[in-house]
Design an enzyme around this catalytic site. Structure first.
Site, PDB file in Angstrom:
ATOM      1  N   HIS A  51      36.026   1.713  11.751  1.00  0.00           N
ATOM      2  CA  HIS A  51      36.006   0.939  10.509  1.00  0.00           C
ATOM      3  C   HIS A  51      37.380   1.037   9.859  1.00  0.00           C
ATOM      4  O   HIS A  51      37.635   1.928   9.045  1.00  0.00           O
ATOM      5  CB  HIS A  51      34.910   1.480   9.591  1.00  0.00           C
ATOM      6  N   CYS A 156      40.738  19.540   5.704  1.00  0.00           N
ATOM      7  CA  CYS A 156      40.722  19.742   7.158  1.00  0.00           C
ATOM      8  C   CYS A 156      42.101  19.456   7.746  1.00  0.00           C
ATOM      9  O   CYS A 156      42.612  20.237   8.536  1.00  0.00           O
ATOM     10  CB  CYS A 156      39.677  18.843   7.801  1.00  0.00           C
ATOM     11  N   SER A 177      40.684  22.137  11.079  1.00  0.00           N
ATOM     12  CA  SER A 177      39.309  21.937  11.523  1.00  0.00           C
ATOM     13  C   SER A 177      39.135  20.468  11.880  1.00  0.00           C
ATOM     14  O   SER A 177      39.466  19.597  11.074  1.00  0.00           O
ATOM     15  CB  SER A 177      38.332  22.336  10.411  1.00  0.00           C
ATOM     16  N   ALA A 273      27.931  16.290   9.760  1.00  0.00           N
ATOM     17  CA  ALA A 273      27.537  17.666   9.440  1.00  0.00           C
ATOM     18  C   ALA A 273      28.052  17.997   8.046  1.00  0.00           C
ATOM     19  O   ALA A 273      29.252  18.125   7.832  1.00  0.00           O
ATOM     20  CB  ALA A 273      28.098  18.638  10.465  1.00  0.00           C
TER      21      ALA A 273
END
Length: 274
Positions: A51, A156, A177, A273
């Protein structure tokens, strides 16, 4: 896009099973790097549809220095909804740290561009979103952390550095991460686009985007999705066209970007998550 699919295969073949904050569980590796020559095409994953609207608006939102998701929601972007409080606040996240580090009126983006123009050989052209003073208390909810002037979620993609050689601008991102199925394709496209934007306003050519990972992981509930991606044949990379009239990084608008020749396989759904 071979680099991305190689990452997926590497983690599946070499990763270790680990628990995580969300309770979902992951297969994870520590330390990995991908390189993208931006002259070879715009690095948009083609083994599933991305997207682009969300990628562009999120980057523009970062550059505005905003911490409320109102702008994103007004433009149909919902990727931050799960972490915002009831008023749409996220705390001093990416854009705030980029543009007003630690509430000290340190505009890292403006300083970066000034350095690129004045001293492109500098080894100090870094921008950091990682600010230990605003990291969340893991015992509290997203909203409670925001109420305490902390970030809802730690960054992150933590910091990035620019490098100029022979008139070409390259960017290296360190991502502490990395959600390989959902997040990484967005991150690749976002920082590749950001590199192109910075290059244009500094009268440079876009060089490489180098993506370096700390904990790179595939969530346990994404194994079917990445297997489907690996079964698909990658398509040629598209070309990203920027409005050449834009000379100030903060003047870019959504309409200033045009992606040409993007062909992809169908979208693949996957749970986030949280």
């Amino acid at each position: 896009m071979k680099q991305y699919l190689d990452l997926v295969k590497y983690v599946l073949n070499n990763g270790t099973q680990k628990g995580d904050r969300t309770g979902t569980g992951t297969k994870s590796v520590f330390g990995y790097q991908m390189r993208f020559n931006l002259a070879e095409g715009f690095p948009m994953v083609t083994t599933k549809k991305l997207h682009l609207k969300s990628i562009i608006h999120e980057l523009l939102w970062f550059l505005k220095g905003e911490t409320n998701i109102a702008y994103l929601q007004q433009n149909g972007v919902k990727i931050w909804d799960d972490w915002a409080d009831e008023n749409g606040e996220l705390g001093p996240v990416y854009g705030h740290q980029w543009r007003n580090w630690n509430n000290e009126e340190i505009d890292q983006i403006t300083e970066l561009i000034e350095t690129l123009k004045i001293n492109p050989n500098s080894r100090r052209m870094l921008v950091s979103a990682w600010n230990p003073s605003v990291l969340p208390d893991t015992t509290k909810s997203f909203a409670e952390n925001v109420a305490n002037a902390k970030v809802a979620l730690p960054p992150c993609h933590a910091f990035f550095q620019f490098y100029v050689s022979e008139g070409k601008l390259s960017c290296q991102l360190y991502q502490r991460s990395a959600d390989i199925f959902l997040g990484v394709p967005f991150n690749i496209a976002s920082y590749a686009l950001f590199t192109m934007m910075i290059a244009q306003v500094c009268d440079l050519q876009a060089g490489e985007f180098i993506h370096t990972f700390g904990d790179a992981h595939i969530y346990n509930n994404h194994f079917e999705q990445v297997a489907l991606q690996l079964s698909r044949e990658p398509k040629p990379l598209p070309k990203m066209i920027l409005n050449p009239a834009v000379k100030n990084i903060f003047d870019f608008k959504f309409e200033d970007f045009k992606l040409e020749g993007y062909e992809s396989h169908a979208h693949i759904k996957g749970a986030v998550a949280v």
